[in-house]
Design a protein around this motif. Structure first.
Motif, mmCIF file in Angstrom:
data_model
loop_
_atom_site.group_PDB
_atom_site.id
_atom_site.type_symbol
_atom_site.label_atom_id
_atom_site.label_comp_id
_atom_site.label_asym_id
_atom_site.label_seq_id
_atom_site.Cartn_x
_atom_site.Cartn_y
_atom_site.Cartn_z
ATOM 1 N N UNK A 270 1.857 -9.921 0.868
ATOM 2 C CA UNK A 270 1.028 -8.736 0.596
ATOM 3 C C UNK A 270 -0.060 -8.545 1.646
ATOM 4 N N UNK A 271 -0.506 -9.622 2.264
ATOM 5 C CA UNK A 271 -1.570 -9.488 3.260
ATOM 6 C C UNK A 271 -1.090 -9.811 4.678
ATOM 7 N N UNK A 272 0.190 -10.036 4.869
ATOM 8 C CA UNK A 272 0.717 -10.410 6.189
ATOM 9 C C UNK A 272 0.386 -9.356 7.243
ATOM 10 N N UNK A 273 0.418 -8.091 6.884
ATOM 11 C CA UNK A 273 0.136 -7.028 7.852
ATOM 12 C C UNK A 273 -1.320 -7.033 8.300
ATOM 13 N N UNK A 274 -2.177 -7.748 7.582
ATOM 14 C CA UNK A 274 -3.593 -7.825 7.943
ATOM 15 C C UNK A 274 -3.851 -8.892 9.000
ATOM 16 N N UNK A 275 -2.809 -9.615 9.409
ATOM 17 C CA UNK A 275 -2.973 -10.690 10.386
ATOM 18 C C UNK A 275 -2.292 -10.343 11.700
ATOM 19 N N UNK A 276 -2.974 -10.630 12.802
ATOM 20 C CA UNK A 276 -2.408 -10.519 14.134
ATOM 21 C C UNK A 276 -2.629 -11.858 14.826
ATOM 22 N N UNK A 277 -1.563 -12.447 15.334
ATOM 23 C CA UNK A 277 -1.685 -13.705 16.046
ATOM 24 C C UNK A 277 -1.900 -13.415 17.527
ATOM 25 N N UNK A 278 -2.901 -14.065 18.097
ATOM 26 C CA UNK A 278 -3.266 -13.866 19.502
ATOM 27 C C UNK A 278 -2.556 -14.920 20.349
ATOM 28 N N UNK A 279 -1.767 -14.459 21.323
ATOM 29 C CA UNK A 279 -1.046 -15.357 22.224
ATOM 30 C C UNK A 279 -1.477 -15.036 23.654
#
Length: 172
Positions: free
Chosen positions: A98-107
């Motif tokens: 439900x909250x996955x879209x609220x996360x951005x992983x920085x690479x």
């Protein structure tokens, strides 16, 4: 967390999750002061997995409070190269779709270029969980954007000062 703001309004657009170490006196040590410089991949992977857990907690609280936010969470080759760390992240994301879209992983761009096929597959698996990816420390804008989008990248971060001083260094 540190805010990422839109200009000129200075309105928070998203937040960077910034790992810090609390010292005995209550002061904070920044990442370069405590993260291993060479080796220590297990420590880095564990800290990043803990960071993902913390980001999930923050995003859930914000969503429950009716003020959803976007969090940018650091992700390195140390994590992508550890099957255990990737499994922990995938499990956390699966349990919190439900909250996955609220996360951005920085690479970081340098790490993206150096990914092995196995690490690239781990990154793609994480991207398929509904989170976004953000390419950081970009030294150029000469990319295969279709490939980046296929992996799940949504944003590219550049040094704004360097870009404004010499934009020709980033692109043709």
């Amino acid at each position: 967390i540190e805010p990422i703001v839109t200009l000129p309004q200075r309105k928070p657009w998203a937040y960077d999750l910034v790992p810090r170490l609390v010292l005995e006196e209550g002061d904070f040590a920044d990442r370069p002061d405590f993260m291993p410089r060479h080796g220590g991949e297990e420590v880095v992977a564990r800290l990043e997995a803990d960071g993902v857990d913390e980001a999930v907690v923050i995003a859930r609280r914000a969503r429950t409070a009716g003020a959803p936010i976007t969090l940018h969470v650091p992700l390195s080759r140390a994590t992508l190269g550890s099957a255990k760390a990737v499994d922990l992240i995938l499990a956390a994301l699966d349990a919190n779709r439900a909250i996955a879209a609220a996360l951005l992983f920085i690479v970081p761009q340098a790490e993206l270029r150096a990914l092995t096929p196995r690490e690239r597959a781990s990154l793609a698996a994480i991207g398929k969980m509904g989170v976004g990816l953000s390419l950081s420390a970009a030294s150029s804008l000469r990319f295969d954007y279709a490939e980046l989008q296929g992996l799940g990248f949504r944003t590219v971060r550049v040094d704004a000062t360097r870009f404004l001083r010499a934009p020709q260094g980033f692109t043709d």
